[in-house]
Design an enzyme around this catalytic site. Structure first.
Site, PDB file in Angstrom:
ATOM      1  N   ASP A 189      32.425 -28.028  21.472  1.00 39.28           N
ATOM      2  CA  ASP A 189      31.295 -27.620  20.651  1.00 39.28           C
ATOM      3  C   ASP A 189      31.835 -27.448  19.220  1.00 39.28           C
ATOM      4  O   ASP A 189      33.047 -27.439  19.005  1.00 39.28           O
ATOM      5  CB  ASP A 189      30.731 -26.300  21.191  1.00 39.28           C
ATOM      6  CG  ASP A 189      29.620 -25.751  20.316  1.00 39.28           C
ATOM      7  OD1 ASP A 189      28.668 -26.488  20.035  1.00 39.28           O
ATOM      8  OD2 ASP A 189      29.733 -24.578  19.903  1.00 39.28           O
TER       9      ASP A 189
ATOM     10  N   ASP B 261      30.092 -25.264  16.049  1.00 39.92           N
ATOM     11  CA  ASP B 261      29.897 -23.928  15.479  1.00 39.92           C
ATOM     12  C   ASP B 261      30.345 -22.857  16.459  1.00 39.92           C
ATOM     13  O   ASP B 261      29.893 -22.818  17.609  1.00 39.92           O
ATOM     14  CB  ASP B 261      28.426 -23.719  15.119  1.00 39.92           C
ATOM     15  CG  ASP B 261      28.000 -24.554  13.935  1.00 39.92           C
ATOM     16  OD1 ASP B 261      28.439 -24.277  12.817  1.00 39.92           O
ATOM     17  OD2 ASP B 261      27.221 -25.509  14.135  1.00 39.92           O
TER      18      ASP B 261
ATOM     19  N   THR C 202      27.706 -31.183  19.628  1.00 40.27           N
ATOM     20  CA  THR C 202      27.090 -30.081  18.899  1.00 40.27           C
ATOM     21  C   THR C 202      25.573 -30.155  18.936  1.00 40.27           C
ATOM     22  O   THR C 202      24.997 -31.238  19.032  1.00 40.27           O
ATOM     23  CB  THR C 202      27.567 -30.080  17.426  1.00 40.27           C
ATOM     24  OG1 THR C 202      26.895 -29.033  16.712  1.00 40.27           O
ATOM     25  CG2 THR C 202      27.280 -31.413  16.742  1.00 40.27           C
ATOM     26  N   SER C 203      24.940 -29.001  18.849  1.00 41.89           N
ATOM     27  CA  SER C 203      23.485 -28.946  18.772  1.00 41.89           C
ATOM     28  C   SER C 203      22.978 -29.191  17.360  1.00 41.89           C
ATOM     29  O   SER C 203      21.783 -29.367  17.151  1.00 41.89           O
ATOM     30  CB  SER C 203      22.982 -27.577  19.262  1.00 41.89           C
ATOM     31  OG  SER C 203      23.310 -27.391  20.628  1.00 41.89           O
TER      32      SER C 203
ATOM     33  N   LYS D 210      21.393 -28.258  24.820  1.00 41.27           N
ATOM     34  CA  LYS D 210      22.040 -27.259  25.660  1.00 41.27           C
ATOM     35  C   LYS D 210      21.053 -26.123  25.958  1.00 41.27           C
ATOM     36  O   LYS D 210      20.287 -25.748  25.076  1.00 41.27           O
ATOM     37  CB  LYS D 210      23.276 -26.705  24.951  1.00 41.27           C
ATOM     38  CG  LYS D 210      24.331 -27.756  24.621  1.00 41.27           C
ATOM     39  CD  LYS D 210      25.441 -27.156  23.754  1.00 41.27           C
ATOM     40  CE  LYS D 210      26.426 -28.216  23.287  1.00 41.27           C
ATOM     41  NZ  LYS D 210      27.475 -27.669  22.403  1.00 41.27           N
TER      42      LYS D 210
ATOM     43  N   ASP E 105      31.520 -21.646  23.006  1.00 44.19           N
ATOM     44  CA  ASP E 105      31.505 -20.265  22.530  1.00 44.19           C
ATOM     45  C   ASP E 105      30.254 -19.503  22.941  1.00 44.19           C
ATOM     46  O   ASP E 105      30.211 -18.290  22.788  1.00 44.19           O
ATOM     47  CB  ASP E 105      31.587 -20.244  20.994  1.00 44.19           C
ATOM     48  CG  ASP E 105      30.321 -20.800  20.363  1.00 44.19           C
ATOM     49  OD1 ASP E 105      29.578 -20.037  19.725  1.00 44.19           O
ATOM     50  OD2 ASP E 105      30.057 -22.008  20.526  1.00 44.19           O
TER      51      ASP E 105
END
Length: 224
Positions: free
Chosen positions: A19, A21, A111-112, A143, A168
């Site tokens: 991921d 962030d 990543t989103s 996600k 995270d």
């Protein structure tokens, strides 16, 4: 080393999936500024909102709030504001060195964030852009759906079950596990997923990845 589960140090992996962030870089200062201002404008409790933004696409977060707003428009506006604000974005300690130690064909970011924002934040933190990056725009379901991790593994030419996912946030952990991957949790940016049975690391300075002669990766503790 922060958490009790050390089983990942006895396993080998065909690829590592990260991921962005909260996992490779700390963007909490920006998130709090931009999302906090958005919450104030829309009558949303800041503290409650901050608990729900980690690891998921902005459009999905907004939709779950049930506000009378155009979620896609608001998500685009938030992305534009975040692209314009990179002050305070830093790498999670050791992330750059850890990534640079990996063969480029052995890792990817999932990543989103939209692509433009992801590229901007990686540059701000001094993190290398990977050969492969799956963003929120590449999937039809964000996600905790495993689609992003399954897509990344497939494009790397490996099975998700053979991968180690670094995450995270609870949504990302669920996505990694749903994909069949092992998960390591990074806690250096925030503690949203601190209560987890998975291996937790505050940063990357105490671990290294080694590539075996057979092309498989393994995780090792560093003695300092």
């Amino acid at each position: 080393m922060d958490h009790l589960n050390s089983s990942l140090f006895t396993k080998r992996f065909s690829a590592l999936l990260f991921d962005m962030d909260g996992t490779l870089l700390n963007s909490m200062a920006v998130v709090e500024r931009v999302w906090g201002a958005w919450a104030d404008r829309n009558g949303v409790d800041r503290e409650i909102l901050m608990k729900s933004v980690h690891g998921v696409r902005a459009v999905d977060t907004i939709r779950k709030l049930g506000l009378a707003v155009d979620a896609e428009f608001e998500a685009r506006e938030l992305a534009a504001a975040e692209i314009a604000d990179v002050e305070g974005i830093v790498e999670i300690p050791g992330a750059v060195a850890f990534l640079n130690s990996l063969p480029p064909e052995k890792w990817a970011i999932v990543t989103s964030a939209p692509l433009e924002l992801a590229v901007r934040r990686l540059a701000a933190a001094g993190i290398p852009t990977p050969r492969l990056m799956i963003t929120g725009e590449d999937v039809s379901a964000g996600k905790p759906d495993p689609q992003g991790y399954l897509l990344a593994a497939g494009r790397l030419g490996v099975r998700a079950e053979e991968c180690l996912v670094f995450e995270d946030a609870p949504a990302g952990i669920l996505a990694g596990r749903a994909a069949g991957a092992e998960v390591a949790v990074i806690t250096g940016a925030h503690v949203a997923a601190a209560d987890t049975p998975h291996l937790t690391l505050a940063h990357y300075t105490d671990v290294e990845a080694r590539l075996g002669d057979d092309g498989w990766l393994s995780l090792h503790r560093l003695n300092r």
